[in-house]
Scaffold this motif. Structure first.
Motif, PDB file in Angstrom:
ATOM      1  N   GLY A 136      -7.784  -3.578   8.363  1.00  0.00           N
ATOM      2  CA  GLY A 136      -8.745  -4.605   7.997  1.00  0.00           C
ATOM      3  C   GLY A 136      -9.564  -4.303   6.769  1.00  0.00           C
ATOM      4  N   ASP A 137      -9.353  -3.177   6.105  1.00  0.00           N
ATOM      5  CA  ASP A 137     -10.149  -2.806   4.930  1.00  0.00           C
ATOM      6  C   ASP A 137      -9.452  -3.116   3.615  1.00  0.00           C
ATOM      7  OD1 ASP A 137     -12.080  -1.869   6.631  1.00  0.00           O
ATOM      8  OD2 ASP A 137     -11.316   0.197   6.613  1.00  0.00           O
ATOM      9  N   HIS A 138      -8.207  -3.543   3.668  1.00  0.00           N
ATOM     10  CA  HIS A 138      -7.461  -3.770   2.432  1.00  0.00           C
ATOM     11  C   HIS A 138      -6.690  -5.085   2.541  1.00  0.00           C
ATOM     12  CE1 HIS A 138      -8.235   0.357   0.989  1.00  0.00           C
ATOM     13  NE2 HIS A 138      -8.148   0.675   2.271  1.00  0.00           N
ATOM     14  N   LEU A 139      -6.371  -5.613   1.368  1.00  0.00           N
ATOM     15  CA  LEU A 139      -5.719  -6.916   1.293  1.00  0.00           C
ATOM     16  C   LEU A 139      -4.817  -6.935   0.068  1.00  0.00           C
ATOM     17  CD1 LEU A 139      -5.603 -10.032   2.114  1.00  0.00           C
ATOM     18  CD2 LEU A 139      -7.439 -10.331   0.450  1.00  0.00           C
ATOM     19  N   ILE A 140      -3.638  -7.552   0.200  1.00  0.00           N
ATOM     20  CA  ILE A 140      -2.757  -7.767  -0.947  1.00  0.00           C
ATOM     21  C   ILE A 140      -2.475  -9.260  -1.046  1.00  0.00           C
ATOM     22  CG2 ILE A 140      -1.654  -5.499  -0.978  1.00  0.00           C
ATOM     23  CD1 ILE A 140       0.696  -6.723   0.534  1.00  0.00           C
ATOM     24  N   TRP A 143      -3.932  -5.627  -5.201  1.00  0.00           N
ATOM     25  CA  TRP A 143      -4.411  -4.877  -4.035  1.00  0.00           C
ATOM     26  C   TRP A 143      -5.936  -4.856  -4.098  1.00  0.00           C
ATOM     27  CZ3 TRP A 143      -1.625  -1.183  -0.626  1.00  0.00           C
ATOM     28  CH2 TRP A 143      -2.470  -0.450   0.202  1.00  0.00           C
ATOM     29  N   PHE A 144      -6.586  -5.307  -3.026  1.00  0.00           N
ATOM     30  CA  PHE A 144      -8.044  -5.344  -2.946  1.00  0.00           C
ATOM     31  C   PHE A 144      -8.521  -4.346  -1.901  1.00  0.00           C
ATOM     32  CE2 PHE A 144      -7.142  -9.483  -4.741  1.00  0.00           C
ATOM     33  CZ  PHE A 144      -8.183  -9.687  -5.633  1.00  0.00           C
ATOM     34  N   VAL A 158      -3.288   4.483   3.327  1.00  0.00           N
ATOM     35  CA  VAL A 158      -4.740   4.340   3.315  1.00  0.00           C
ATOM     36  C   VAL A 158      -5.334   5.510   4.088  1.00  0.00           C
ATOM     37  CG1 VAL A 158      -6.680   2.894   3.992  1.00  0.00           C
ATOM     38  CG2 VAL A 158      -4.577   1.841   3.160  1.00  0.00           C
ATOM     39  N   TYR A 159      -6.289   6.233   3.488  1.00  0.00           N
ATOM     40  CA  TYR A 159      -6.886   7.420   4.096  1.00  0.00           C
ATOM     41  C   TYR A 159      -8.173   7.043   4.826  1.00  0.00           C
ATOM     42  CZ  TYR A 159      -3.674   9.771   0.910  1.00  0.00           C
ATOM     43  OH  TYR A 159      -2.555  10.177   0.233  1.00  0.00           O
ATOM     44  N   ASN A 160      -8.492   7.845   5.830  1.00  0.00           N
ATOM     45  CA  ASN A 160      -9.737   7.632   6.567  1.00  0.00           C
ATOM     46  C   ASN A 160     -10.958   8.035   5.754  1.00  0.00           C
ATOM     47  OD1 ASN A 160      -8.338   6.694   8.835  1.00  0.00           O
ATOM     48  ND2 ASN A 160      -8.067   8.781   9.647  1.00  0.00           N
ATOM     49  N   ASP A 161     -10.760   8.934   4.812  1.00  0.00           N
ATOM     50  CA  ASP A 161     -11.852   9.354   3.951  1.00  0.00           C
ATOM     51  C   ASP A 161     -12.191   8.220   2.985  1.00  0.00           C
ATOM     52  OD1 ASP A 161     -13.735  10.646   2.503  1.00  0.00           O
ATOM     53  OD2 ASP A 161     -12.397  12.146   1.624  1.00  0.00           O
ATOM     54  N   SER A 180      -8.883   7.402  -2.651  1.00  0.00           N
ATOM     55  CA  SER A 180      -8.293   6.127  -3.034  1.00  0.00           C
ATOM     56  C   SER A 180      -6.939   5.961  -2.358  1.00  0.00           C
ATOM     57  CB  SER A 180      -8.128   6.050  -4.555  1.00  0.00           C
ATOM     58  OG  SER A 180      -9.371   6.196  -5.199  1.00  0.00           O
ATOM     59  N   PRO A 181      -6.519   4.725  -2.112  1.00  0.00           N
ATOM     60  CA  PRO A 181      -5.198   4.504  -1.503  1.00  0.00           C
ATOM     61  C   PRO A 181      -4.079   5.003  -2.411  1.00  0.00           C
ATOM     62  CG  PRO A 181      -6.562   2.529  -1.357  1.00  0.00           C
ATOM     63  CD  PRO A 181      -7.273   3.475  -2.271  1.00  0.00           C
ATOM     64  N   LEU A 182      -3.017   5.490  -1.792  1.00  0.00           N
ATOM     65  CA  LEU A 182      -1.854   5.983  -2.516  1.00  0.00           C
ATOM     66  C   LEU A 182      -0.785   4.888  -2.523  1.00  0.00           C
ATOM     67  CD1 LEU A 182      -0.271   8.276  -3.902  1.00  0.00           C
ATOM     68  CD2 LEU A 182       0.490   8.989  -1.618  1.00  0.00           C
ATOM     69  N   ILE A 183      -0.428   4.416  -3.720  1.00  0.00           N
ATOM     70  CA  ILE A 183       0.557   3.351  -3.875  1.00  0.00           C
ATOM     71  C   ILE A 183       1.722   3.906  -4.691  1.00  0.00           C
ATOM     72  CG2 ILE A 183       0.983   1.024  -4.723  1.00  0.00           C
ATOM     73  CD1 ILE A 183      -2.003   0.480  -4.457  1.00  0.00           C
ATOM     74  N   VAL A 184       2.919   3.919  -4.072  1.00  0.00           N
ATOM     75  CA  VAL A 184       4.097   4.483  -4.725  1.00  0.00           C
ATOM     76  C   VAL A 184       5.247   3.476  -4.589  1.00  0.00           C
ATOM     77  CG1 VAL A 184       5.713   6.401  -4.829  1.00  0.00           C
ATOM     78  CG2 VAL A 184       3.353   6.808  -4.124  1.00  0.00           C
TER      79      VAL A 184
END
Length: 736
Positions: A622-626, A636-637, A684-687, A691-695
């Protein structure tokens, strides 16, 4: 010392003598002319006349002298000739009063100056004005002051002239030449060395004909000559000459020239004298930068220079210790050496930076497995485009629908179609096996735009949007307990009045092999997309063409629908429920708005920066949106940070139709009209500081592009890293 009266008397006598001489010379001239003409008789008469005139003049002159004598008699003489006479204030000389008295007493023989008698009015002041005359000539006449330029200008301006008067007379006609205003402006521009044409632009915009841009109007209409397309023979000949010269050695290449220079050098030029000495080493480059050496002292700066170099104020010292600056010299040298010892200036080597090292270090795709890489199954059966697909929560069944209006349910592992039925936008359900002409005509305009399985596995309900109607169907593929749970999920009470019309079951239901149509909802507008709430009791639909009821929320337990917005802000393209919060995400063409349904307020507005949003997907946390857009971009938001995109991905060459997150694995995909499906790793990390890792992982290419339309929909398996995609060719592919 003469008095004023005496001076006036002497001046009058002198003036009388001058007048007498002039008259006499005039009479002599007349006598000579008379004797020549008339003889001796006339001489006597002339002499008599002359004498008479002389006698008259003499009679006139004594009258003046008599007046002067009378004045002298009135003057009181002093008692003694040798004593100094006593003078009063009136006896002192006053030249202005004397001249005035003399002018009053003596008549010059004329009443006014001839130079001012015929003068035009306005040029000179009044004749009585004292400033009119400036002096007297040799004959005693008054000299008139010349006219001033201001008076001439006033006179010229007082004369009436015609419009355009120039003072030029035409020699052929004798008429004055008058000029118009345009001709006067032309003469004025010529006098100022300007261009005669007033509209002439001396600095026009430069039009470059020979540019890389294609001009609409060609410079020349002549056809292109053939020699522009044929190879140049002159260049070919020149290249052959250069190649021949290089082979013969007349022209040396840079490598040959370097070898030739080495041969001409001396054999000892590059020899190292300490090459054979093992103890001695030659350092070609120092490891540190030596301090700059001070120049040796000259004769002018030395403490004991020769006598011939001594300056005037300089002094010789027998030793350096006696120089006044020596006391600070030792201290300064010591501090300088200490600075060099403690902070040596080491020569910095040049950094050899590899451009690839500047890129972020991403893990290898082999380390991020599992993710889909190949096509395993192909589901064939639909006619036309397959617009929507959805996988059940159990991971066994796959539902699909498209332009043919037929709803199909597939078995994922075998690829077999286990159930199907035909739907239309009027709330009718038909058997898909009866392919009559009437059925084809009735279903011709029925298109299944979207469908989705419910989020609860124990309540298997499939929501299908066909044109303006929303169906709630449970296919006969589940256990009797699940079928009963699905019936209890819908209310048995009469449906309430709401924003949409609810019906129990379908208007016309045939034997569908045990399938149940729980309800149909008529929304009055074509349904484009739908989204289930996480609890399974609410479902939201959207319609881009509706303004007041663009978004509808339907509650299954009550059998009612409501419109949360009285008027939509733009054309609604897609909607989605938040997975953890009571939020509803509404995507218009350029913005994504997040609303709190409990507080009924706007929480946040996301600025996508794209021209037209096509689809959205919310991360399971619920913290990110594409979002996907028709201008070939994926945004990516991070909902906890900014309202602008965290990352913008451009991997497609055509419009992006659909984007979706995997429900459990860190994967997401994008489907495009170019026929490609991009697979990404999105961890997506809990920390919160990480930042999110996008590969980017894989590009799946097997879909056919029909009428510039490629992949339309995508759906992930609920547990495995399997992906289902559908396109315009009517095929559904499974990627594992």
């Amino acid at each position: 010392m003469q008095t004023g009266l005496q001076k006036r008397k002497s001046r009058s006598n002198q003036l009388a003598k001058d007048t007498d001489e002039k008259q006499r010379s005039k009479n002599v001239a007349e006598d000579i002319s008379a004797e020549t003409d008339n003889g001796g008789n006339k001489n006597s008469s002339s002499k008599m006349n002359t004498e008479n005139q002389d006698s008259e003049e003499e009679a006139e002159i004594p009258t003046i002298d008599a007046e002067i004598d009378d004045e002298n008699e009135n003057v009181e003489e002093s008692p003694s000739d040798f004593s100094t006479p006593e003078l009063s204030e009136d006896d002192y000389e006053n030249p202005e009063e004397d001249e005035q008295e003399l002018d009053d007493e003596i008549d010059a023989g004329y009443s006014s100056d001839s130079s001012t008698e015929n003068a035009p009015g306005g040029l000179y002041p009044s004749p009585d004005d004292d400033n009119l005359y400036i002096n007297y000539d040799i004959d005693g006449k008054k000299i008139t002051r010349p006219a001033t330029p201001a008076a001439l200008d006033s006179l010229i301006s007082s004369i009436d002239k015609d419009k355009g008067w120039t003072g030029i007379v035409d020699p052929t006609t004798g008429q004055p030449v008058n000029l118009t205003t345009e001709e006067l402006e032309l003469l004025k521009r010529l006098a100022q060395s300007q261009v005669p044409d007033e509209n002439f632009d001396p600095y026009p915009d430069y039009d470059d004909f020979f540019t890389k841009d294609v001009q609409l109007t060609p410079v020349s209409s002549a056809p292109e000559p053939k020699r522009r397309f044929a190879p140049s023979k002159h260049e070919e000949k020149r290249i052959l000459q250069l190649a021949y010269a290089i082979r013969k050695g007349h022209i040396l290449t840079p490598a040959q020239r370097t070898e030739q220079d080495k041969e001409h050098r001396s054999e000892f030029a590059d020899r190292d004298l300490w090459d054979d000495d093992e103890e001695a080493t030659v350092s070609k480059q120092l490891d540190y930068a030596p301090a700059p050496k001070l120049p040796p002292p000259s004769h002018e700066e030395s403490y004991n220079p020769p006598e011939e170099y001594l300056k005037k104020d300089s002094k010789k010292y027998p030793s350096l210790r006696l120089v006044p600056a020596y006391s600070n010299l030792i201290k300064e040298r010591f501090e300088r050496c200490l600075d060099l010892y403690l902070a040596p200036r080491v020569r910095r080597s040049k950094l050899n930076i590899d451009p690839e090292s500047l890129l972020p270090k991403l893990p290898s795709p082999s380390e991020l497995r599992p993710f889909p890489t190949r096509c395993t199954n192909v589901y064939i059966g639909h006619k036309g485009r397959v617009r929507s697909i959805s996988a059940h929560k159990d991971g066994i069944w796959l539902a699909s629908g498209g332009d043919d209006g037929v709803l199909r349910v597939w078995e994922i592992l075998t690829g077999r179609c286990v159930w199907k039925c035909a739907l239309d936008g009027f709330g009718n359900v038909r058997d898909a096996e009866s392919d009559t002409e009437d059925t084809e005509k009735a279903n011709k305009s029925s298109i299944i735009q979207s469908l989705a399985w419910g989020p609860l596995s124990e309540v298997p309900v499939l929501a299908v949007g066909v044109d303006e109607t929303l169906y709630f169907i449970t296919p006969p593929l589940f256990s009797s307990e699940q079928m009963e749970n699905s019936k209890e999920h819908f209310t048995s009470n009469p449906y309430q009045e709401s924003s949409a019309v609810w019906h129990r079951g379908s208007k016309k239901s045939l034997n569908l092999n045990g399938a149940i149509v729980h309800a149909t909802v008529n929304t009055s507008y074509s349904i484009k997309s739908l989204s289930w709430h996480r609890r399974g009791d609410y479902i939201a639909t959207c319609s881009p063409i509706a303004s007041g009821r663009a978004v509808l929320i339907h509650q299954l337990s009550r059998g009612a629908s409501q419109s949360p917005f009285s008027k939509s802000r733009g054309s609604v393209q897609s909607i989605a429920f938040h997975p953890t919060q009571p939020y509803l995400l509404v995507a218009t063409q350029r913005y994504v708005r997040i609303y709190n349904l409990v507080k009924q307020e706007l929480v946040k507005t996301l600025l996508s920066g794209v021209k037209w949003i096509s689809s959205i997907s919310v991360h399971p946390s619920g913290d990110h949106l594409i979002i996907g857009s028709y201008d070939k971009r994926i945004c990516w938001f991070d909902l906890d940070l900014s309202s602008k995109p965290y990352k913008t991905l451009r991997y497609h060459t055509r419009a992006v139709r659909d984007v979706s997150y995997h429900p459990t694995l860190p994967l997401f995909c994008s489907a495009s009209d170019d026929g490609d499906v991009q697979i990404f790793h999105g961890r997506v990390y809990n920390d919160l500081l990480a930042s999110p890792l996008i590969v980017p992982l894989k590009i799946l290419r097997n879909h056919k592009v029909v009428d510039n339309v490629g992949v339309l929909s995508s759906s992930w398996h609920p547990r495995e890293a399997w992906l289902f995609t559908s396109g315009a060719s009517g095929e559904i592919r499974m990627w594992t």
